[in-house]
Design a protein around this motif. Structure first.
Motif, PDB file in Angstrom:
ATOM      1  N   TYR A 143      26.562  39.411   0.055  1.00  0.00           N
ATOM      2  CA  TYR A 143      27.012  38.184  -0.617  1.00  0.00           C
ATOM      3  C   TYR A 143      26.829  37.041   0.378  1.00  0.00           C
ATOM      4  O   TYR A 143      26.344  37.255   1.503  1.00  0.00           O
ATOM      5  CB  TYR A 143      28.462  38.315  -1.084  1.00  0.00           C
ATOM      6  N   ASP A 144      27.227  35.844   0.004  1.00  0.00           N
ATOM      7  CA  ASP A 144      27.062  34.683   0.900  1.00  0.00           C
ATOM      8  C   ASP A 144      28.184  34.693   1.947  1.00  0.00           C
ATOM      9  O   ASP A 144      29.095  33.875   1.918  1.00  0.00           O
ATOM     10  CB  ASP A 144      27.065  33.386   0.087  1.00  0.00           C
ATOM     11  N   HIS A 145      28.063  35.653   2.868  1.00  0.00           N
ATOM     12  CA  HIS A 145      29.119  35.805   3.880  1.00  0.00           C
ATOM     13  C   HIS A 145      29.174  34.623   4.839  1.00  0.00           C
ATOM     14  O   HIS A 145      30.235  34.315   5.394  1.00  0.00           O
ATOM     15  CB  HIS A 145      28.918  37.102   4.659  1.00  0.00           C
ATOM     16  N   MET A 146      28.053  33.950   5.043  1.00  0.00           N
ATOM     17  CA  MET A 146      28.064  32.821   5.971  1.00  0.00           C
ATOM     18  C   MET A 146      28.867  31.645   5.428  1.00  0.00           C
ATOM     19  O   MET A 146      29.458  30.876   6.212  1.00  0.00           O
ATOM     20  CB  MET A 146      26.635  32.393   6.299  1.00  0.00           C
ATOM     21  N   ALA A 147      28.930  31.501   4.115  1.00  0.00           N
ATOM     22  CA  ALA A 147      29.777  30.456   3.558  1.00  0.00           C
ATOM     23  C   ALA A 147      31.239  30.730   3.889  1.00  0.00           C
ATOM     24  O   ALA A 147      32.002  29.813   4.231  1.00  0.00           O
ATOM     25  CB  ALA A 147      29.582  30.359   2.045  1.00  0.00           C
ATOM     26  N   MET A 148      31.631  32.000   3.827  1.00  0.00           N
ATOM     27  CA  MET A 148      32.999  32.357   4.168  1.00  0.00           C
ATOM     28  C   MET A 148      33.237  32.257   5.677  1.00  0.00           C
ATOM     29  O   MET A 148      34.322  31.875   6.127  1.00  0.00           O
ATOM     30  CB  MET A 148      33.315  33.769   3.677  1.00  0.00           C
ATOM     31  N   SER A 149      32.229  32.569   6.466  1.00  0.00           N
ATOM     32  CA  SER A 149      32.341  32.411   7.915  1.00  0.00           C
ATOM     33  C   SER A 149      32.553  30.942   8.279  1.00  0.00           C
ATOM     34  O   SER A 149      33.405  30.610   9.122  1.00  0.00           O
ATOM     35  CB  SER A 149      31.082  32.951   8.600  1.00  0.00           C
ATOM     36  N   ARG A 150      31.815  30.061   7.648  1.00  0.00           N
ATOM     37  CA  ARG A 150      31.973  28.620   7.918  1.00  0.00           C
ATOM     38  C   ARG A 150      33.351  28.142   7.485  1.00  0.00           C
ATOM     39  O   ARG A 150      33.966  27.286   8.156  1.00  0.00           O
ATOM     40  CB  ARG A 150      30.869  27.827   7.220  1.00  0.00           C
ATOM     41  N   LEU A 151      33.845  28.664   6.366  1.00  0.00           N
ATOM     42  CA  LEU A 151      35.171  28.277   5.909  1.00  0.00           C
ATOM     43  C   LEU A 151      36.236  28.712   6.912  1.00  0.00           C
ATOM     44  O   LEU A 151      37.164  27.962   7.223  1.00  0.00           O
ATOM     45  CB  LEU A 151      35.455  28.885   4.535  1.00  0.00           C
ATOM     46  N   ALA A 152      36.115  29.932   7.420  1.00  0.00           N
ATOM     47  CA  ALA A 152      37.063  30.409   8.428  1.00  0.00           C
ATOM     48  C   ALA A 152      37.013  29.535   9.677  1.00  0.00           C
ATOM     49  O   ALA A 152      38.064  29.196  10.256  1.00  0.00           O
ATOM     50  CB  ALA A 152      36.765  31.862   8.775  1.00  0.00           C
ATOM     51  N   GLN A 153      35.813  29.174  10.095  1.00  0.00           N
ATOM     52  CA  GLN A 153      35.676  28.305  11.274  1.00  0.00           C
ATOM     53  C   GLN A 153      36.320  26.949  11.011  1.00  0.00           C
ATOM     54  O   GLN A 153      37.030  26.409  11.878  1.00  0.00           O
ATOM     55  CB  GLN A 153      34.198  28.130  11.611  1.00  0.00           C
ATOM     56  N   LYS A 154      36.094  26.400   9.831  1.00  0.00           N
ATOM     57  CA  LYS A 154      36.692  25.109   9.453  1.00  0.00           C
ATOM     58  C   LYS A 154      38.207  25.180   9.489  1.00  0.00           C
ATOM     59  O   LYS A 154      38.882  24.198   9.848  1.00  0.00           O
ATOM     60  CB  LYS A 154      36.209  24.715   8.053  1.00  0.00           C
ATOM     61  N   ASN A 155      38.762  26.336   9.146  1.00  0.00           N
ATOM     62  CA  ASN A 155      40.212  26.518   9.122  1.00  0.00           C
ATOM     63  C   ASN A 155      40.767  26.990  10.459  1.00  0.00           C
ATOM     64  O   ASN A 155      41.914  27.444  10.538  1.00  0.00           O
ATOM     65  CB  ASN A 155      40.597  27.489   8.007  1.00  0.00           C
ATOM     66  N   GLY A 156      39.965  26.885  11.505  1.00  0.00           N
ATOM     67  CA  GLY A 156      40.448  27.134  12.847  1.00  0.00           C
ATOM     68  C   GLY A 156      40.510  28.583  13.269  1.00  0.00           C
ATOM     69  O   GLY A 156      41.212  28.922  14.227  1.00  0.00           O
ATOM     70  N   ARG A 157      39.750  29.467  12.602  1.00  0.00           N
ATOM     71  CA  ARG A 157      39.814  30.890  12.912  1.00  0.00           C
ATOM     72  C   ARG A 157      38.443  31.391  13.380  1.00  0.00           C
ATOM     73  O   ARG A 157      37.657  31.940  12.593  1.00  0.00           O
ATOM     74  CB  ARG A 157      40.303  31.669  11.695  1.00  0.00           C
ATOM     75  N   ALA A 158      38.184  31.232  14.657  1.00  0.00           N
ATOM     76  CA  ALA A 158      36.915  31.676  15.220  1.00  0.00           C
ATOM     77  C   ALA A 158      36.762  33.188  15.140  1.00  0.00           C
ATOM     78  O   ALA A 158      35.640  33.700  15.003  1.00  0.00           O
ATOM     79  CB  ALA A 158      36.803  31.210  16.676  1.00  0.00           C
ATOM     80  N   ASP A 159      37.888  33.919  15.227  1.00  0.00           N
ATOM     81  CA  ASP A 159      37.813  35.382  15.139  1.00  0.00           C
ATOM     82  C   ASP A 159      37.320  35.815  13.767  1.00  0.00           C
ATOM     83  O   ASP A 159      36.436  36.668  13.639  1.00  0.00           O
ATOM     84  CB  ASP A 159      39.162  36.009  15.480  1.00  0.00           C
ATOM     85  N   TRP A 160      37.885  35.217  12.733  1.00  0.00           N
ATOM     86  CA  TRP A 160      37.444  35.533  11.378  1.00  0.00           C
ATOM     87  C   TRP A 160      36.000  35.065  11.147  1.00  0.00           C
ATOM     88  O   TRP A 160      35.224  35.749  10.473  1.00  0.00           O
ATOM     89  CB  TRP A 160      38.360  34.871  10.361  1.00  0.00           C
ATOM     90  N   ALA A 161      35.638  33.911  11.692  1.00  0.00           N
ATOM     91  CA  ALA A 161      34.278  33.408  11.524  1.00  0.00           C
ATOM     92  C   ALA A 161      33.268  34.404  12.088  1.00  0.00           C
ATOM     93  O   ALA A 161      32.236  34.686  11.464  1.00  0.00           O
ATOM     94  CB  ALA A 161      34.125  32.049  12.197  1.00  0.00           C
ATOM     95  N   SER A 162      33.570  34.962  13.247  1.00  0.00           N
ATOM     96  CA  SER A 162      32.692  35.955  13.847  1.00  0.00           C
ATOM     97  C   SER A 162      32.661  37.235  13.013  1.00  0.00           C
ATOM     98  O   SER A 162      31.585  37.798  12.755  1.00  0.00           O
ATOM     99  CB  SER A 162      33.169  36.281  15.269  1.00  0.00           C
ATOM    100  N   ALA A 163      33.829  37.690  12.590  1.00  0.00           N
ATOM    101  CA  ALA A 163      33.897  38.923  11.794  1.00  0.00           C
ATOM    102  C   ALA A 163      33.089  38.806  10.511  1.00  0.00           C
ATOM    103  O   ALA A 163      32.348  39.723  10.142  1.00  0.00           O
ATOM    104  CB  ALA A 163      35.356  39.260  11.481  1.00  0.00           C
TER     105      ALA A 163
END
Length: 248
Positions: free
Chosen positions: A222-242
């Protein structure tokens, strides 16, 4: 009988939608959900709306430990993932969470829980070593926790690790993996990382045959990078990487 099993969506609505499309493509109408539905820095509100629709269509859901935290923990005392989700959830979403049971039996044949029959926050099929390695639990410990369960198929989640373990008496325990969170780190009881190594959404299909239940583990892109960017935007680098790589 064919049954789709989802778990650990963690507010990742895009991953959930992709998994539901995969289930529909397979022609499967029966779905069970093993909990931890909303917690995470993503889209708890959209996920909750979709979960409620699934519930109305007959999906059986049990409560996970993070679902419990959203109900029992004061917002100011919540961890970051729970706090973000709680801030997005409406009263109707929390009321739906309150309706979920700790465990359930589906069609008299399948036992459902989030983690173990005794607790919603304990690994069942895995154990954690003193140095933080996660590996297969001992057969004695797995069997001990399964005592008293009569169903031939037992479903659990919580670790986000897809796995099937067959007991001495033929009962099968299956963890479908995580729909929405392919890697995480935790520090209780000791620090550890759990990583799938891929960014796809995971679920499982269980089919009952003449020889018993047979699991099929499925990964869905799925479009996992969209969710990664959202996590990064919300201050969660750990989730963005995952979400980007399946690693932290």
């Amino acid at each position: 009988m064919r049954l789709a099993v989802i778990a650990d969506v963690h507010g990742n609505c895009a991953a959930l939608q992709a998994v539901l499309e995969d289930i529909a493509m397979l022609g499967i109408r029966e779905i069970v959900n093993l909990g931890d539905c909303f917690s995470g820095p993503l889209e708890a509100d959209r996920t909750a709306d979709l979960m409620i629709l699934l519930d109305a269509a007959g999906t059986m859901t049990v409560r996970g430990n993070h679902d419990r935290h959203l109900l029992e923990t004061a917002p100011h005392a919540m961890g970051a993932s729970d706090a973000h989700a709680h801030g997005q959830l409406a009263p109707r979403h929390l009321q739906w969470l309150r309706s979920l049971p700790f465990s359930a039996i589906y069609r008299d044949e399948v036992y459902l829980c989030h983690a173990t029959p005794q607790a919603d926050d304990v690994y069942w099929l895995e154990q954690i070593s003193a140095d933080g390695q996660v590996c297969l639990n001992s057969v004695e410990e797995i069997e001990r926790r399964a005592a008293g369960i009569e169903q031939a198929l037992i479903l659990c989640a919580h670790t986000h690790i897809p796995r099937a373990v067959q007991l001495a008496d033929g009962r099968l325990i299956v963890n479908p993996g995580s729909v929405g969170c392919p890697a995480y780190e935790d520090d209780a009881p000791c620090f550890r990382k759990v990583e799938t190594g891929h960014a796809m959404a995971s679920h499982a299909v269980l089919e009952k045959s003449e020889k018993g239940w047979v699991p099929q583990f499925r990964n869905v892109a799925y479009d996992h990078m969209a969710m990664s960017r959202l996590a990064q935007k919300n201050g969660r680098a750990d989730w963005a990487s995952a979400l980007a790589t399946g690693r932290i």
